[in-house]
Each structure stands twice: as C-alpha cells, then as structure tokens.
Design a protein around this motif. Structure first.
Motif, mmCIF file in Angstrom:
data_model
loop_
_atom_site.group_PDB
_atom_site.id
_atom_site.type_symbol
_atom_site.label_atom_id
_atom_site.label_comp_id
_atom_site.label_asym_id
_atom_site.label_seq_id
_atom_site.Cartn_x
_atom_site.Cartn_y
_atom_site.Cartn_z
ATOM 1 N N ALA A 14 -13.819 -7.784 -7.291
ATOM 2 C CA ALA A 14 -13.481 -8.964 -8.084
ATOM 3 C C ALA A 14 -11.991 -9.256 -8.109
ATOM 4 O O ALA A 14 -11.578 -10.366 -8.463
ATOM 5 N N LEU A 15 -11.170 -8.302 -7.723
ATOM 6 C CA LEU A 15 -9.727 -8.498 -7.770
ATOM 7 C C LEU A 15 -9.248 -9.549 -6.782
ATOM 8 O O LEU A 15 -8.288 -10.275 -7.039
ATOM 9 N N GLY A 16 -9.885 -9.610 -5.636
ATOM 10 C CA GLY A 16 -9.485 -10.575 -4.620
ATOM 11 C C GLY A 16 -8.314 -10.097 -3.791
ATOM 12 O O GLY A 16 -8.418 -9.931 -2.577
ATOM 13 N N THR A 17 -7.187 -9.868 -4.447
ATOM 14 C CA THR A 17 -6.010 -9.283 -3.798
ATOM 15 C C THR A 17 -5.398 -8.269 -4.759
ATOM 16 O O THR A 17 -5.569 -8.390 -5.979
ATOM 17 N N ALA A 18 -4.700 -7.289 -4.221
ATOM 18 C CA ALA A 18 -4.097 -6.287 -5.109
ATOM 19 C C ALA A 18 -2.983 -5.525 -4.419
ATOM 20 O O ALA A 18 -3.053 -5.235 -3.220
ATOM 21 N N ALA A 19 -1.957 -5.209 -5.196
ATOM 22 C CA ALA A 19 -0.909 -4.288 -4.769
ATOM 23 C C ALA A 19 -1.159 -2.973 -5.490
ATOM 24 O O ALA A 19 -1.582 -2.964 -6.649
ATOM 25 N N HIS A 38 -13.001 -2.804 0.569
ATOM 26 C CA HIS A 38 -13.768 -3.894 -0.032
ATOM 27 C C HIS A 38 -13.035 -5.233 -0.082
ATOM 28 O O HIS A 38 -13.671 -6.264 -0.303
ATOM 29 N N LEU A 39 -11.723 -5.220 0.138
ATOM 30 C CA LEU A 39 -10.974 -6.476 0.136
ATOM 31 C C LEU A 39 -10.468 -6.868 1.517
ATOM 32 O O LEU A 39 -10.237 -8.049 1.785
ATOM 33 N N GLY A 40 -10.249 -5.886 2.384
ATOM 34 C CA GLY A 40 -9.706 -6.190 3.709
ATOM 35 C C GLY A 40 -8.213 -5.964 3.788
ATOM 36 O O GLY A 40 -7.513 -5.915 2.764
ATOM 37 N N ARG A 41 -7.728 -5.839 4.997
ATOM 38 C CA ARG A 41 -6.333 -5.442 5.209
ATOM 39 C C ARG A 41 -5.326 -6.435 4.648
ATOM 40 O O ARG A 41 -4.323 -6.046 4.047
ATOM 41 N N GLU A 42 -5.541 -7.713 4.850
ATOM 42 C CA GLU A 42 -4.544 -8.707 4.454
ATOM 43 C C GLU A 42 -4.483 -8.927 2.948
ATOM 44 O O GLU A 42 -3.536 -9.541 2.458
ATOM 45 N N GLN A 43 -5.476 -8.430 2.233
ATOM 46 C CA GLN A 43 -5.531 -8.656 0.790
ATOM 47 C C GLN A 43 -4.965 -7.498 -0.020
ATOM 48 O O GLN A 43 -4.978 -7.538 -1.248
ATOM 49 N N VAL A 44 -4.452 -6.482 0.676
ATOM 50 C CA VAL A 44 -3.989 -5.276 -0.007
ATOM 51 C C VAL A 44 -2.623 -4.855 0.517
ATOM 52 O O VAL A 44 -2.343 -4.995 1.715
ATOM 53 N N ILE A 45 -1.791 -4.341 -0.365
ATOM 54 C CA ILE A 45 -0.503 -3.778 0.050
ATOM 55 C C ILE A 45 -0.185 -2.585 -0.860
ATOM 56 O O ILE A 45 -0.560 -2.576 -2.044
ATOM 57 N N ALA A 46 0.448 -1.585 -0.307
ATOM 58 C CA ALA A 46 0.821 -0.388 -1.067
ATOM 59 C C ALA A 46 2.329 -0.316 -1.213
ATOM 60 O O ALA A 46 3.067 -0.604 -0.256
#
Length: 260
Positions: A14-19, A38-46
C-alpha cells in the motif's frame, strides 16, 4: 507464517513508494527486501547514514547487501551532533533525531515522501530513547505497527534466504563507552579494531567495552571457555590496539551492559 505476515505484505504494497533507513542489520534488510519485492526497483531507495561513531565494516556490509538486493542505495554523511562528544545519557535521542532529519531531507531530494524504519516490537518494549525521536519526526516503523518481534523478523528473513537472518544485533561504538565520558576518535578506532580482531578469530557475538586503558571483552556464553583458552593471543592482540589491560566479562555478551 504467524506474526501478521499477510498484513505486513498488504501494508508494504500500500505504500506505493518508500525510502528505507538502511543499516544493513537483520531488521532493515528484511524491510528493504520486502519493499523491493512488492514495489519494484524504481519505487524503492535505501539510505545509510555514515556517522563518526559507527563501525566501518557495517557501512561496507550495507553497500554489499543493497547491491545483492538490486536496490538503489545512497550513503549520507553525518557530522557529530551537538553535545555527543561527551557521550550523554540521551545520545540515542540526539543521534536519531539528527540522523533521521537528514535522511528525510535526502529522501525528499530524491522524490520520496515516506521514510521507513526497521525497528521491531522488541525495540518498542525496551528503553529506546531513539524511538521517541522517530515518533516525533513521523517516521513509520511497520514492524512495530503490526506487532512483529525480532524472532519473527529472523524467521521471515530466513525463509527469504537473506544472509542477515542470524546477524548479531549491532549498535554504534559509543555503546562501548560509559555515559558522560568524553571520548576521542582514536579511542573509537581502537575499540573497532579490537572487535574486528575477535570477529576474525571466529567469535560471533562480541563487544569490547572500554574503561580507559582496560578492555572488557564480552562474547557469547558458549564461547567463554574458548576465550579463556585463547587468552594469550587475545591479550597480545588487543594490547596491540592500545589497551593496557584485557579482561573477560564472566557474564558474557549483554546488550546495553554499559547503560547502568
């Protein structure tokens, strides 16, 4: 799996995108892996904060893990927060508040409005001043929100074949020094080198507590007998890093043993 596994996946999706505030430990690695899946590579950053009082090995581990998970990853350099040079009793609060404000700023610069933390329910049950800073800043901790404890984190991480599933809990180098004791960067380096020496010898859960010229070694209870057998080379090795006296804590490894 129990512990709200399904609810966790629903919340992550449900977050959609997240850091993610990513330390490379068991908790944040599992959180990052779930978001990536569950979100995919482009939707996440660490984002990994690099402080003057963290172990260099932890930074290297975080970089390698992010690469293994195929996640975008940025290191965020931090200066020493005000007042931290005397290791104050509220150091965790000061550190986390400064750290997460900077991570939030970095996340916003990359277009991410949500910053996620990997703290679990056990952290909330303990005396963790740093969590107060996270709550004040509005940082989300899904594991806490869903009542997921450390045992559940390790279980799910093992099921996902994550290399951190049994990684010992780590903490910054300031936890090896007493409260309200002024420290130097050379002292922190000695502590880190001493612990790395013991880890290279095969000890797993290790702390080298610093009491001036004395190093108090804590190892897992099952390894105490071995430490006595290795006493000669351990003393010689630890003294090379600038300690004059080397002792073993008979109680073994204890998280937060300097807090008293």
């Amino acid at each position: 799996m129990e512990y709200g596994h399904g609810a966790l996946i629903e919340q992550v999706a449900a977050l959609g995108t997240a850091a993610v505030a990513f330390s490379g430990g068991a908790d944040s690695t599992l959180m990052l892996a779930l978001l990536r899946k569950h979100l995919g590579r482009e939707q996440v950053i660490a984002f990994t904060a690099v402080t003057p009082y963290m172990m260099r090995q932890e930074i290297g581990d975080a970089v390698a893990l992010a690469d293994k998970l195929d996640v975008r990853h940025e290191l965020v350099e931090m200066t020493m927060p005000e007042g931290m040079d005397v290791n104050p009793t509220d150091r965790c609060y000061r550190c986390k508040r400064a750290m997460y404000r900077q991570l939030m700023q970095s996340a916003a610069e990359y277009g991410f409005s949500t910053l996620i933390d990997g703290s679990n329910r056990d952290d909330a049950d303990e005396q963790r001043p740093g969590l107060r800073a996270l709550r004040e800043l509005g940082i989300r901790s899904p594991f806490i929100e869903l009542g997921i404890d450390k045992a559940a984190v390790r279980q799910l991480a093992r099921e996902m074949d994550l290399p951190t599933w049994y990684k010992p809990t780590n903490a910054c180098l300031l936890t090896r020094i007493g409260f309200n004791v002024r420290f130097t960067m050379d002292q922190l380096q000695r502590i880190e080198e001493a612990e790395r020496f013991l880890l290279d010898l095969g000890y797993t859960w290790v702390r080298v507590r610093c009491h001036g010229e004395l190093a108090r070694i804590e190892v897992a209870p099952v390894q105490r007998e071995r430490l006595l057998t290795d006493a000669g080379r351990v003393i010689e090795g630890i003294q090379r890093f600038g300690f004059r006296y080397v002792t073993m804590d008979l109680a073994g490894y204890q998280a937060g043993s300097m807090n008293d």
